[in-house]
Write a protein that holds these residues in place. Structure first.
Motif: not given
Ligand SMILES: Cc1cc2nc3c(=O)[nH]c(=O)nc-3n(C[C@H](O)[C@H](O)[C@H](O)COP(=O)(O)OP(=O)(O)OC[C@H]3O[C@@H](n4cnc5c(N)ncnc54)[C@H](O)[C@@H]3O)c2cc1C
Length: 254
Positions: A61, A84, A86, A98, A203
């Motif tokens: 993340v 992913l 952030q 997450l 997300t």
């Protein structure tokens, strides 16, 4: 073995200078890197894969430029990456949710590896929180990991004693800095890593509810190190004696 490695991009804390007036860390121009213990965790993952076969997926993340750092992990031996993006404000609760969401989306896993802590925030919370959210067993501060057909056996060194634990799959382990020396990728591996996939997820692909931080970091200040700068210039024997006395005076030696 399907292995998932959680790896964090961090600022290289050794390169941070402290503004003498404000005591704030000066982050401009400080290079980013993968947190040290995450490379130890990857080294463990690679050793497991070399022995038992399988796949290593790295999950991060982080900011979009974390992709560049992920390539290093792919060059070391990971097979693919998931980045992913952030959200601007995060905390431990959000990062753990997450990562848990991304891991659920990946689906199949036998072992999840994290560093014992990140080198910048060093809370050591993410591994245990993640195991809790995924409802799987966890072994923290692993220094040796052995994979057997139906279980993982792990040893940790607690200074005056060592503790050996075992767990069935799937299991999450956090790995210490002392566990190994992470390998350096060869030039061929670095070149080949550009063909390995990195999937970028947002997300909203991962969590349906709106995640909000529960903890706010209010301030970060550097603590100035007071150095005594004592120099012993006598001959070696006398200098060693004086050094020992000086260390005893400040309680380092008894
Ligand atoms: C770009 C950025 C912005 C931030 N903004 C804020 C903010 O506004 N307010 C605030 O309070 N905090 C902020 N943080 C801090 C962030 O909330 C923490 O870094 C995060 O919760 C993880 O905590 P930790 O570093 O102590 O991890 P630890 O629990 O010490 O890390 C242990 C292990 O968990 C895994 N891990 C940790 N973080 C990640 C990650 N991101 N991706 C993949 N694996 C991971 C790694 O395996 C790591 O070795 C920010 C961090 C970043 C990178």
């Amino acid at each position: 073995m399907n292995i998932i490695l959680c790896a964090k991009q961090v600022v290289d804390v050794a390169e941070i200078k402290i503004d003498p007036a404000t005591k704030k860390p000066v982050l401009a121009g400080v290079p980013q890197k993968i947190s040290d213990m995450d490379k130890n965790a990857l080294e463990e993952a690679i050793k497991i894969k070399e022995k038992h076969g399988g796949k290593i997926t790295v999950v991060t993340v982080g900011a979009p430029d974390a992709k560049e750092r992920m390539r290093e992990l792919l060059a070391m031996g990971a097979d693919e990456g998931v980045l992913l993006t952030q959200p601007p404000q995060t905390d431990y609760h959000m990062i753990a949710h997450l990562l848990a969401g991304a891991i659920k989306k990946i689906g199949s896993y036998d072992i999840i590896l994290c560093g014992e802590a990140s080198i910048d925030m060093f809370s050591g919370q993410i591994g245990p929180r993640l195991a809790g959210l995924l409802n799987i067993p966890q072994i923290t501060y692993a220094q040796q990991i052995t994979v057997e057909p139906t279980k993982v056996v792990s040893e940790k060194n607690l200074g005056e004693k060592s503790v050996t634990m075992e767990s069935p799959f799937p299991v999450l382990l956090t790995v210490t800095k002392e566990s190994n020396q992470p390998r350096l990728p060869s030039l061929m591996a670095i070149l080949a890593s550009s063909n390995k996939p990195i999937h970028e997820w947002s997300t909203t692909d991962i969590v349906s509810q709106t995640l909000q931080p529960k903890v706010q970091t209010l301030d970060v200040k550097g603590i100035p190190m007071q150095r005594k700068n004592i120099i012993f210039q006598d001959d070696l024997d006398q200098s060693v004696g004086k050094l020992v006395n000086e260390l005893a005076k400040v309680g380092v030696l008894r």
